[in-house]
Design a protein around this motif. Structure first.
Motif: not given
Length: 366
Positions: A316-335
């Protein structure tokens, strides 16, 4: 399963596939005096015990359990703590005591009993699942039904709003820059856990395997996680150890991901601590960004999400994503949702008081 996407597992499946959040204006109660007016809710004002009873009945039927087998099976029930007692008389309170709700559901559904009711916040359902697995693994039970539920209510909504934990922009942006907080959501479900031997003896076909579970506390702060994610990292390591898997064996992490600044950064630290270099490549998303934070039901809703990921081969997508946060550096599934061929997934939950759970689920041969 029931979420704001609708009643039934198919509604959840379609909601995850579409990748569109289920948040909308709150109409169940008056929010005119609140900072935030959005949540992920079903229409109307559904009755929790009736809906849970229906979910348990469906789970028993889908598992192919007859009346005799059900009568030997206990229920572990997770639910939101009742906010009403201060407004009730003592006799009314005793008549409605939350610990009796599991017993009522078990009696309605023909189950043996309901010896435990879990109200430990956002790890209630995942703790119940881990306890059920431990009971089965120890040979104390051959199968256990776990049920959990939460419907967005005025009291909890007011508390989260007053604490400025709700996202004022109306979006739950897990692990994203400029995330503003969480949004609540309706959720409930029931699952039958059973030993492989018992399932084989009655010719049942399992849909997934619960390979490992871990629980740990960090006792850092009553409502803040340890900034280095020590408790969650310990839970992850325990679950992987019980499953006899390495971090590289995990194909997807269904994160707790509440969209709050402190939780998401601490969870990132925990994943990176437990996974090491493997944290750079494993896909991560929080489906709370789609169906909302279902509080005590989170563990069972996200357990279902993990099973669907194994079945569908779609993260599933990680919805609502606006861009990277240096404190949350993960391989996020976006878009958009991501196609994978998962053999093992990890589902994480955390709660007030520093409680953390981790569940490892594995695919089974068709």
């Amino acid at each position: 399963m029931t979420t704001a996407f609708g009643r039934g597992l198919e509604a959840l499946r379609q909601g995850l596939a579409a990748g569109q959040p289920a948040f909308g204006p709150v109409t169940r109660f008056d929010v005119a005096r609140r900072r935030v007016d959005r949540a992920a809710t079903l229409p109307g004002d559904p009755h929790l015990i009736d809906e849970i009873t229906d979910a348990v009945t469906q789970a028993i039927g889908r598992a192919g359990l007859g009346a005799e087998a059900a009568a030997r099976t206990p229920l572990l029930f997770a639910r939101h703590g009742d906010q009403a007692p201060p407004r009730l008389t003592l006799p009314e309170h005793h008549a409605q005591a939350q610990h009796t709700s599991g017993t009522e559901i078990a009696e309605r559904c023909g189950l043996r009993d309901a010896t435990r009711t879990y109200t430990n916040a956002c790890v209630a359902a995942s703790t119940a699942i881990a306890d059920a697995a431990a009971l089965i693994a120890a040979g104390r039970e051959e199968r256990v039904v776990v049920a959990a539920g939460y419907f967005v209510d005025a009291d909890a909504y007011a508390l989260f709003d007053a604490g400025r934990a709700l996202a004022a922009d109306g979006h739950l942006r897990s692990f994203s820059q400029d995330r503003k907080g969480l949004l609540l959501g309706d959720g409930l479900g029931a699952v039958v856990l059973e030993s492989a031997e018992a399932a084989a003896d009655r010719g049942a076909t399992p849909i997934a395997a619960l390979l490992g579970w871990g629980r740990a506390g960090d006792a850092f702060h009553v409502c803040q996680p340890h900034p280095e994610g020590l408790g969650m990292a310990a839970a992850i390591e325990a679950a992987l150890g019980r499953a006899r898997l390495a971090p590289d064996d995990i194909d997807y992490i269904n994160a707790h991901g509440t969209g709050t600044p402190l939780n998401d950064s601490a969870e990132t630290a925990a994943i990176r601590r437990a996974f090491g270099e493997a944290a750079r490549k494993v896909p991560v998303s929080s489906t709370k960004s789609l169906h909302g934070h279902t509080l005590e039901a989170s563990g069972v809703v996200e357990f279902a999400v993990s099973v669907l990921t194994l079945q569908e081969g779609t993260v599933p997508v990680n919805a609502g994503y606006l861009g990277p946060d240096p404190a949350c550096e993960l391989n996020l599934v976006v878009d958009a949702p991501q196609r994978v061929a998962p053999q093992a997934v990890l589902s994480l939950n955390a709660a007030f008081g520093g409680a953390n759970t981790a569940l490892v689920l594995g695919a089974v041969a068709a």
